[in-house]
Motif scaffolding. Sequence first.
Motif, short mmCIF file in Angstrom:
data_model
loop_
_atom_site.label_atom_id
_atom_site.label_comp_id
_atom_site.label_asym_id
_atom_site.label_seq_id
_atom_site.Cartn_x
_atom_site.Cartn_y
_atom_site.Cartn_z
N TYR A 45 -9.01 7.65 2.64
CA TYR A 45 -8.09 6.98 3.57
C TYR A 45 -8.45 7.42 4.98
O TYR A 45 -8.42 8.62 5.30
N GLU A 75 -0.80 -2.32 -2.62
CA GLU A 75 0.37 -2.11 -1.78
C GLU A 75 0.01 -1.64 -0.38
O GLU A 75 0.75 -1.88 0.58
N ALA A 76 -1.13 -0.95 -0.26
CA ALA A 76 -1.59 -0.51 1.07
C ALA A 76 -1.84 -1.72 1.97
O ALA A 76 -1.59 -1.67 3.19
N GLN A 77 -2.30 -2.81 1.39
CA GLN A 77 -2.56 -4.02 2.16
C GLN A 77 -1.28 -4.62 2.74
O GLN A 77 -1.31 -5.32 3.76
N LYS A 78 -0.14 -4.30 2.13
CA LYS A 78 1.13 -4.89 2.56
C LYS A 78 1.95 -3.95 3.45
O LYS A 78 2.99 -4.36 3.97
N PHE A 79 1.52 -2.69 3.59
CA PHE A 79 2.32 -1.71 4.33
C PHE A 79 2.23 -1.98 5.83
O PHE A 79 1.15 -1.89 6.43
N GLU A 118 -6.55 1.35 8.17
CA GLU A 118 -5.78 2.20 7.27
C GLU A 118 -5.42 1.49 5.96
O GLU A 118 -5.25 2.13 4.91
N LYS A 119 -5.30 0.17 6.03
CA LYS A 119 -4.99 -0.60 4.82
C LYS A 119 -6.14 -0.56 3.80
O LYS A 119 -5.94 -0.75 2.60
N ASP A 120 -7.34 -0.31 4.32
CA ASP A 120 -8.54 -0.40 3.48
C ASP A 120 -8.79 0.93 2.76
O ASP A 120 -9.74 1.65 3.04
N PHE A 169 4.10 6.14 3.38
CA PHE A 169 3.72 5.07 2.45
C PHE A 169 3.87 5.53 1.00
O PHE A 169 4.41 4.81 0.15
N PHE A 194 0.54 0.43 8.58
CA PHE A 194 -0.91 0.70 8.55
C PHE A 194 -1.65 -0.24 9.48
O PHE A 194 -1.33 -1.44 9.57
N GLN A 199 -4.04 0.50 -3.94
CA GLN A 199 -4.86 -0.37 -3.08
C GLN A 199 -4.11 -1.64 -2.68
O GLN A 199 -4.11 -2.02 -1.50
#
Length: 439
Positions: free
Chosen positions: A122, A205-209, A216-218, A132, A212, A203
């Motif tokens: 990350y 849910e990180a795209q939706k946070f 950071e989403k990646d 998150f 970020f 992975q």
Amino acid sequence: MTEPVAGFSKFSKEEKIEWLSNRYLNNDKEATKVLKQYWNEDYKLQQLHDEFTENTISNFYLPFGLAPNFLINGKLLAIPMAIEESSVIAAASKAAKFWGTRGGFKAEVLNMNKIGQVHFIYNGDSGKLQRFFETLKPQLLKAVKPITKNMEKRGGGVLGIKLRDKTADLKNYYQLHCNFDTRDSMGANFINSCLEKFAEVLQNEAQKFADFTAEEKDIEILMSILSNYVPECIVRAEVSCPLDELSDDPEMDGQEFADKFLRAIRIAEIEKYRAVTHNKGIMNGVDAVVLATGNDFRAVEAGIHAYAAKDGEYTSLTHATVENGIFRFWMEIPLALGTVGGLTSLHPLVKLALQILQTPSAEDLMKIVAVAGLAQNFAAVKSLITTGIQQGHMKMHLMNILNQQQATPQEKEIIVDYFRNNTVTHSSVIAQLEKIRQQ
């Protein structure tokens, strides 16, 4: 040099052996005969063994023996052991008999926690990642419900998930550090399935946070895998007795025996060259039972040796004290074992081994395995501080030497009788055998 073989896995067993014979065995018909003589005549049983692993050409046999008279928590057991090394089963049996008249072995499982980790990269603010993670945790547990439902019915499941920041050791490296209880299964497939689902949810849910940035989403998932280091899946085995009951040697009283024994253990605690061999003796007992019961002895070995070095120095796994006239000898080791799944329901001898052990739970098996290791270590140290290790070991090794020399049954009988009262060495056995043959 010939070309690499293509499609080897698709060859029949006969074709694999023919290829091997042509390529590496100079068409040695005797070598082919050896491979085939270990095939099982029962076709279905042989097919079962062929499907345990890949590219099988034969079976590799180990002796399957029995160490009787183990009194464990008041229950008398005979312990099945699969091992090729001379004197291991004899030594374990001797230790079982010794302690059987002194209260037997006590064993206790201290914890059943197993570990799995999702390793990921990350590139961003660690505070944001922590926030998150707090929102993500309930979603992770919900996502694995279809996987954990049956395990939870048996009292197991996911015990906890932590976010661990490892960026001090490797740039941008973090973990989901997860605890599991897998009840009577070793649990590798269960744990790995949960971890891979955790990674997928992480992975996605990180795209939706919202907090970020695009970078950071990646989140990059490196791997999701259980650990064979299980320092929170611990079993303790121990024996104890008054000093005046400790020695069975008429020339050595209990106090002298205890003094020598404690010094030998202390040397293994402070000297790693001794500790490795000392712990190898423990593993003679542990591995033999683990293998006989269809468990993964390589995972057990790796985890136990890591535990022996958990404080920064490799040291003895066993310890001994004398307090208030009571000798106590004990060991705590990590063990992740199973009595369901894997080979336990497939391999006929594994099923039989578990039947001999009275159909143990995973906790019961942990206790039995730890006791076998402790017994083996006690027998080894006892020999070292009294008669020496070679006297008993070489007498058990005698038959191996005679078989190497292709001794006849009559020659074996004469030689075994001769060495009942003489020291066994390889050269002395050869000399005695030559003497008989000359006569």
